[in-house]
Each structure stands twice: as structure tokens, then as C-alpha cells.
Design an enzyme around this catalytic site. Sequence first.
Site, PDB file in Angstrom:
ATOM      1  N   THR A  44      -1.404 -18.093  17.237  1.00 37.17           N
ATOM      2  CA  THR A  44      -1.885 -17.675  18.551  1.00 37.17           C
ATOM      3  C   THR A  44      -2.669 -16.375  18.452  1.00 37.17           C
ATOM      4  O   THR A  44      -3.712 -16.212  19.097  1.00 37.17           O
ATOM      5  CB  THR A  44      -0.698 -17.504  19.516  1.00 37.17           C
ATOM      6  OG1 THR A  44      -0.001 -18.742  19.641  1.00 37.17           O
ATOM      7  CG2 THR A  44      -1.173 -17.059  20.888  1.00 37.17           C
ATOM      8  N   HIS A  47      -6.080 -17.118  17.216  1.00 38.23           N
ATOM      9  CA  HIS A  47      -6.941 -17.653  18.275  1.00 38.23           C
ATOM     10  C   HIS A  47      -7.504 -16.527  19.144  1.00 38.23           C
ATOM     11  O   HIS A  47      -8.673 -16.552  19.532  1.00 38.23           O
ATOM     12  CB  HIS A  47      -6.158 -18.633  19.152  1.00 38.23           C
ATOM     13  CG  HIS A  47      -5.713 -19.871  18.446  1.00 38.23           C
ATOM     14  ND1 HIS A  47      -6.443 -20.457  17.440  1.00 38.23           N
ATOM     15  CD2 HIS A  47      -4.602 -20.635  18.603  1.00 38.23           C
ATOM     16  CE1 HIS A  47      -5.810 -21.536  17.008  1.00 38.23           C
ATOM     17  NE2 HIS A  47      -4.687 -21.658  17.692  1.00 38.23           N
ATOM     18  N   GLU A  68       5.480 -11.523  17.398  1.00 37.08           N
ATOM     19  CA  GLU A  68       6.589 -11.716  16.456  1.00 37.08           C
ATOM     20  C   GLU A  68       7.014 -10.353  15.930  1.00 37.08           C
ATOM     21  O   GLU A  68       6.185  -9.608  15.402  1.00 37.08           O
ATOM     22  CB  GLU A  68       6.139 -12.616  15.301  1.00 37.08           C
ATOM     23  CG  GLU A  68       5.702 -14.001  15.738  1.00 37.08           C
ATOM     24  CD  GLU A  68       5.190 -14.866  14.603  1.00 37.08           C
ATOM     25  OE1 GLU A  68       4.755 -15.995  14.886  1.00 37.08           O
ATOM     26  OE2 GLU A  68       5.229 -14.426  13.433  1.00 37.08           O
ATOM     27  N   CYS A 100      13.335 -21.593  38.690  1.00 40.69           N
ATOM     28  CA  CYS A 100      12.721 -22.908  38.867  1.00 40.69           C
ATOM     29  C   CYS A 100      13.714 -24.027  38.537  1.00 40.69           C
ATOM     30  O   CYS A 100      14.823 -23.785  38.059  1.00 40.69           O
ATOM     31  CB  CYS A 100      11.462 -23.032  38.006  1.00 40.69           C
ATOM     32  SG  CYS A 100      11.799 -23.101  36.217  1.00 40.69           S
ATOM     33  N   CYS A 103      14.816 -23.969  34.817  1.00 42.90           N
ATOM     34  CA  CYS A 103      15.728 -22.861  34.512  1.00 42.90           C
ATOM     35  C   CYS A 103      17.113 -23.099  35.102  1.00 42.90           C
ATOM     36  O   CYS A 103      18.128 -22.818  34.459  1.00 42.90           O
ATOM     37  CB  CYS A 103      15.151 -21.549  35.034  1.00 42.90           C
ATOM     38  SG  CYS A 103      13.781 -20.886  34.048  1.00 42.90           S
ATOM     39  N   GLU A 199      -0.569 -32.426   2.896  1.00 40.06           N
ATOM     40  CA  GLU A 199      -1.342 -31.216   3.197  1.00 40.06           C
ATOM     41  C   GLU A 199      -2.632 -31.222   2.369  1.00 40.06           C
ATOM     42  O   GLU A 199      -2.574 -31.329   1.142  1.00 40.06           O
ATOM     43  CB  GLU A 199      -0.503 -29.973   2.887  1.00 40.06           C
ATOM     44  CG  GLU A 199      -1.254 -28.664   2.825  1.00 40.06           C
ATOM     45  CD  GLU A 199      -1.995 -28.332   4.100  1.00 40.06           C
ATOM     46  OE1 GLU A 199      -3.198 -28.022   4.015  1.00 40.06           O
ATOM     47  OE2 GLU A 199      -1.370 -28.392   5.182  1.00 40.06           O
ATOM     48  N   ARG A 204      -1.884 -24.448   0.016  1.00 40.72           N
ATOM     49  CA  ARG A 204      -0.683 -24.705   0.808  1.00 40.72           C
ATOM     50  C   ARG A 204       0.225 -25.742   0.155  1.00 40.72           C
ATOM     51  O   ARG A 204       1.450 -25.667   0.302  1.00 40.72           O
ATOM     52  CB  ARG A 204      -1.083 -25.114   2.224  1.00 40.72           C
ATOM     53  CG  ARG A 204      -1.634 -23.938   3.023  1.00 40.72           C
ATOM     54  CD  ARG A 204      -2.118 -24.339   4.395  1.00 40.72           C
ATOM     55  NE  ARG A 204      -2.408 -23.167   5.222  1.00 40.72           N
ATOM     56  CZ  ARG A 204      -2.960 -23.218   6.425  1.00 40.72           C
ATOM     57  NH1 ARG A 204      -3.281 -24.402   6.943  1.00 40.72           N
ATOM     58  NH2 ARG A 204      -3.187 -22.108   7.107  1.00 40.72           N
ATOM     59  N   LEU A 268      -0.344 -29.019  17.758  1.00 37.72           N
ATOM     60  CA  LEU A 268      -1.128 -29.234  18.974  1.00 37.72           C
ATOM     61  C   LEU A 268      -2.446 -29.915  18.618  1.00 37.72           C
ATOM     62  O   LEU A 268      -3.198 -29.436  17.770  1.00 37.72           O
ATOM     63  CB  LEU A 268      -1.392 -27.905  19.678  1.00 37.72           C
ATOM     64  CG  LEU A 268      -0.150 -27.144  20.137  1.00 37.72           C
ATOM     65  CD1 LEU A 268      -0.543 -25.840  20.814  1.00 37.72           C
ATOM     66  CD2 LEU A 268       0.695 -27.995  21.075  1.00 37.72           C
ATOM     67  N   THR A 292       8.499 -27.685  22.157  1.00 40.79           N
ATOM     68  CA  THR A 292       7.811 -26.503  22.665  1.00 40.79           C
ATOM     69  C   THR A 292       8.802 -25.349  22.744  1.00 40.79           C
ATOM     70  O   THR A 292       9.944 -25.530  23.177  1.00 40.79           O
ATOM     71  CB  THR A 292       7.168 -26.761  24.043  1.00 40.79           C
ATOM     72  OG1 THR A 292       6.385 -25.627  24.435  1.00 40.79           O
ATOM     73  CG2 THR A 292       8.214 -27.030  25.114  1.00 40.79           C
TER      74      THR A 292
END
Length: 348
Positions: A44, A47, A68, A100, A103, A199, A204, A268, A292
Site C-alpha cells: 500500500t 502504491h 506497519e 455498524c 461490528c 512465482e 522471489r 487483489l 480481508t
Amino acid sequence: MSEKMVAIMKTKPEYGAELVEVDVPKPGPGEVLIKILATSICGTDLHIYEWNEWAQTRIRPPQIMGHEVAGEVVEVGPGVEGIEVGDYVSVETHIVCGKCYACKRGQYHVCQNTKIFGVDTDGVFAEYAVVPAQNVWKNPKNIPPEYATLQEPLGNAVDTVLAGPIAGKSVLITGAGPLGLLGIAVAKASGAYPVIVSEPSEFRRNLAKKVGADYVINPFEEDVVKEVMDITDGNGVDVFLEFSGAPKALEQGLQAVTPAGRVSLLGLFPGKVSIDFNNLIIFKALTVYGITGRHLWETWYTVSRLLQSGKLNIDPIITHKYKGFDKYEEAFELMRAGKTGKVVFMLK
């Protein structure tokens, strides 16, 4: 403590980031201030650095990057209970509403109003960071910071691998990026055999071997399904774990998994994917899980215990450590080139 700190900040809506000096933030009600000991780069963050289409719609510069982390609590805001100065902590990145439908059923990982720490807020690529107290996880002292900072992505891998029984199961993992490598480590520590990894990157694939993969396949040069069938005496694997987000890998994995097998999807995909649902899922009676986030807080307990057990072989996954943030541009460019596992900035 100084009133100023260094941070990696997304200062402009364009490629890259800047190393800047900013004020040390103050914790408000329900917040704590932590001194960063170690912080690692996530996909992320890459990105955001690259300023891709997703980042352009989500990020509002100027903003400190990173989510992190392992750190030490140095100040506690008003109303915070159960957290003290000196506590050694990490951070759950999903800031949930607690109100919500999800939750209220205890499904916090799919909160309908989730905000992401370090995406929708300032993050931890800094010497200090303010964190919601409800998101703080206390670490045992025997987990080193470079491991503790990996608990958030390790939680993704744990939920992917352990969505169903894994001990004694044959496994295909597609994608050996940082999350896939963590998935290999979790699968091996949990008793899976054989663990087969597909892979395309030689770098990797070599990392996958070091982490413990029993077989590695180059999907660009070998027939993945044939190789898997040969390894499993024509039966296919019991479990298929998809980490790559590549549509072709998804199709190959669904072909290679045995009837009534289990599939966990974390990667994703780039938009809609066309799949023969009838023949690859329905008629094979597969159980398919979408993964997720992390279950709060069950997954964190599992991750912590796995780390404390000493059975997770994650040293090979941490390929680069940097003292401080000075070489942040080098770190991001290496990640862009696919020449890293996990990259950790050490501030201890």
C-alpha cells in the site's frame, strides 16, 4: 524529547515522497504517542509512493506515510486506560466504528465504516506517531522490533493460511511477494506438506526456497497444473492460497486444487475476472474464502504466539534493513523493481 521529528511525507499529488522535519504530534483524548522502533514498507505504501489510480482517489497530501510498526509508548492522552508509558506496542491499522452491523456482530475486520491508519490518517514513517488507543496491541518483550513490525501483514497471511485446516495438507501458493512469503512461513510452521509455490520472479523463488517451500514453479516456463498434479500423484492440492492477484494464477490454482478442497484469496485482482464457476468451483464443491484485514483480535493472538514459538522462519523474508529514513528512496525503488522481501526501517 525534541519538539521536532523526521518523517517520510507524501507532500504532493505526484510520484515520490519527501523526507521532512515536522512537529512531534500531541496525543488527544483516546490516543497515545509512540516512539517508533521499527517500521516496514507495505505494498500500500508503494502504491502511495507511485501515486497510482487508487492513491489518487484515496490519499490527501500532505500526509505522513506508513502503517506497519513496533514502538514504545511515550505519552498517553486523556481518557486512555490499560496502556502505560513504556509499553512495547504495535498497531492494528483498521480503525473501526464499533457501531455498524458488522461490528455489533463482532466482525470488526469488515466494519462498514473502516478507516485505515496511515492511509486515512498520518502514519508511522516518522520518529513518533499518534495512534488511537483502541488500535494498540501490546507486544511481549521477547519479540524483536523487526519482527513485531510485521504482525499486521503477518495477520493477513495467518488468516489466509489458517482459514481452514492446514496441518498435513498439501498446499499451492501462487505469488511469493512479501505476503506470499509470509504465507509460506505460516503454512510450514503449521505442518503443511508439501508446500508448492508458483512465482515468475527468480529472486522471489529463491526466497521461497529459503523460507521453506518444498517445490517452486516458474509459471512462465512450466505448466503449473501439470507440475502440481505430478507432485500430488494426480490428486491436486488440498489447499490453494492465492497471494498474487494475477487472473491466470487464480485459474491455474482452481484447476490444481482437489475436489472438495479449500481456497483462500488474498491477492487483489486488476478489475473483473472471468472464471468458469461451474467447472472450477461449483462442480468441484470447493470452499472459497475471501480474506480481508485481520480478525480483531483473535488473529493478533495467533500471530504473537507463532512469533514467540520460534517456528516461523521469517528471517529470510526481511531482506533489507535501513537505519533511519535517509535511504528511503533507495528502499522504495528496490521494492518497485521486485528485488526485496520485506523492507524495514530501524529507528531503535
